[in-house]
Design an enzyme around this catalytic site. Structure first.
Site, mmCIF file in Angstrom:
data_model
loop_
_atom_site.group_PDB
_atom_site.id
_atom_site.type_symbol
_atom_site.label_atom_id
_atom_site.label_comp_id
_atom_site.label_asym_id
_atom_site.label_seq_id
_atom_site.Cartn_x
_atom_site.Cartn_y
_atom_site.Cartn_z
ATOM 1 N N HIS A 41 0.851 -1.189 0.000
ATOM 2 C CA HIS A 41 0.000 0.000 0.000
ATOM 3 C C HIS A 41 0.890 1.243 0.000
ATOM 4 O O HIS A 41 2.079 1.173 0.283
ATOM 5 C CB HIS A 41 -0.833 0.082 1.291
ATOM 6 N N GLU A 123 2.541 -0.970 4.396
ATOM 7 C CA GLU A 123 2.268 0.412 3.976
ATOM 8 C C GLU A 123 3.597 1.108 3.709
ATOM 9 O O GLU A 123 4.555 0.952 4.475
ATOM 10 C CB GLU A 123 1.518 1.175 5.067
ATOM 11 N N HIS A 159 -2.415 -2.908 -3.377
ATOM 12 C CA HIS A 159 -3.797 -2.709 -2.941
ATOM 13 C C HIS A 159 -4.692 -2.512 -4.160
ATOM 14 O O HIS A 159 -5.838 -2.966 -4.199
ATOM 15 C CB HIS A 159 -3.851 -1.491 -2.015
ATOM 16 N N ASP A 169 -3.519 2.416 -4.920
ATOM 17 C CA ASP A 169 -2.164 2.460 -4.380
ATOM 18 C C ASP A 169 -1.483 1.092 -4.473
ATOM 19 O O ASP A 169 -2.176 0.083 -4.497
ATOM 20 C CB ASP A 169 -2.192 2.950 -2.922
#
Length: 198
Positions: A41, A123, A159, A169
C-alpha cells in the site's frame, strides 16, 4: 578480526529489523491459515505530507482527527498494517505476522475474498501515483526477503490489484521491477506481470 553482522531475526511474529508499535487493530487469522500473500500500500497523512506521526497515530487509534480538515473522514476508523516503511527507510511493525491486520478492507484475489485473512500488509509512506525514495526500496527489499524467509508467500501485489476500482495504491509511481529484483531467485510471483492476468 571483524565482527560478523547479524541479520535481523523473528520472535513470535515480530521482526527485529523493525521498531515495534503494537496496534490494537488486529485479530486472529482463520484456523490453520498462514500468510501466503503480501499486499503493498501507500499512505500519507495529511495526503502528500511525507513526515510526521499521523500514520502511526492512525494505526494506534491515537490520531487527533480535529488536527487537520482531511482527517475528518477518518473519525472512528480502525485500521492497521503489519509494517510501515517510512520515507527515511525506517520500518515500523504494528501487528505480528501470524495475526490478521486490518489493511486491505473489501478485497479479492484469485477469486478469494477477504485478503486480510491470508495476507501481510505493508504500507509505504507516499502518495499514490508518485515516486518513492531509494531508502524505502532498500528497506522494502530487506523486509520482503525476511518475510519470504519466514512465511510461505506465493505472491506480492498492490492494494490496487486486490481492490480494483476502489483503491489505486501504491500507484503508477511505484517501481515494481525493484520488488521483482529483490525477490529474484525465489518462487514468489510479483504483480503486475506484463501481459499476465491473475
Amino acid at each position: 578480526m571483524r565482527a560478523r553482522r547479524l541479520e535481523p531475526g523473528w520472535r513470535e511474529g515480530w521482526w527485529s529489523g523493525a521498531r515495534h508499535a503494537p496496534s490494537p487493530n488486529a485479530g486472529s487469522r482463520p484456523a490453520g491459515e498462514r500468510p501466503s500473500l503480501v499486499v503493498l500500500h501507500s499512505i500519507s497523512l495529511p495526503p502528500g505530507v511525507l513526515h510526521g506521526d499521523a500514520v502511526e497515530r492512525l494505526f494506534l487509534n491515537a490520531l487527533d482527527v480535529d488536527r487537520h480538515a482531511s482527517f475528518d473522514g477518518l473519525r472512528g476508523l480502525r485500521v492497521s498494517a503489519h509494517f510501515f516503511v517510512r520515507r527515511s527507510g525506517e520500518v515500523v511493525q504494528f501487528v505480528a505476522t501470524h495475526e490478521r491486520a486490518w489493511h486491505a478492507g473489501v478485497s479479492c484475489w484469485r477469486g478469494r475474498a477477504n485478503c486480510n485473512d491470508w495476507s501481510i500488509g505493508i504500507e509505504i509512506e507516499g502518495l499514490e501515483g508518485r515516486t518513492f525514495a531509494a531508502a524505502q526500496y532498500r528497506a522494502l527489499r530487506r523486509l520482503l526477503q525476511a518475510v519470504v524467509s519466514r512465511h510461505p508467500i506465493d505472491e506480492v501485489v498492490g492494494h490496487e490489484h486486490v481492490a480494483p476500482g476502489r483503491k489505486r495504491d501504491p500507484g503508477a509511481g511505484f517501481e515494481w521491477v525493484r520488488v521483482a529484483r529483490a525477490l529474484g531467485g525465489s518462487r514468489v510471483r510479483v504483480w503486475p506481470r506484463l501481459g499476465a492476468m491473475p
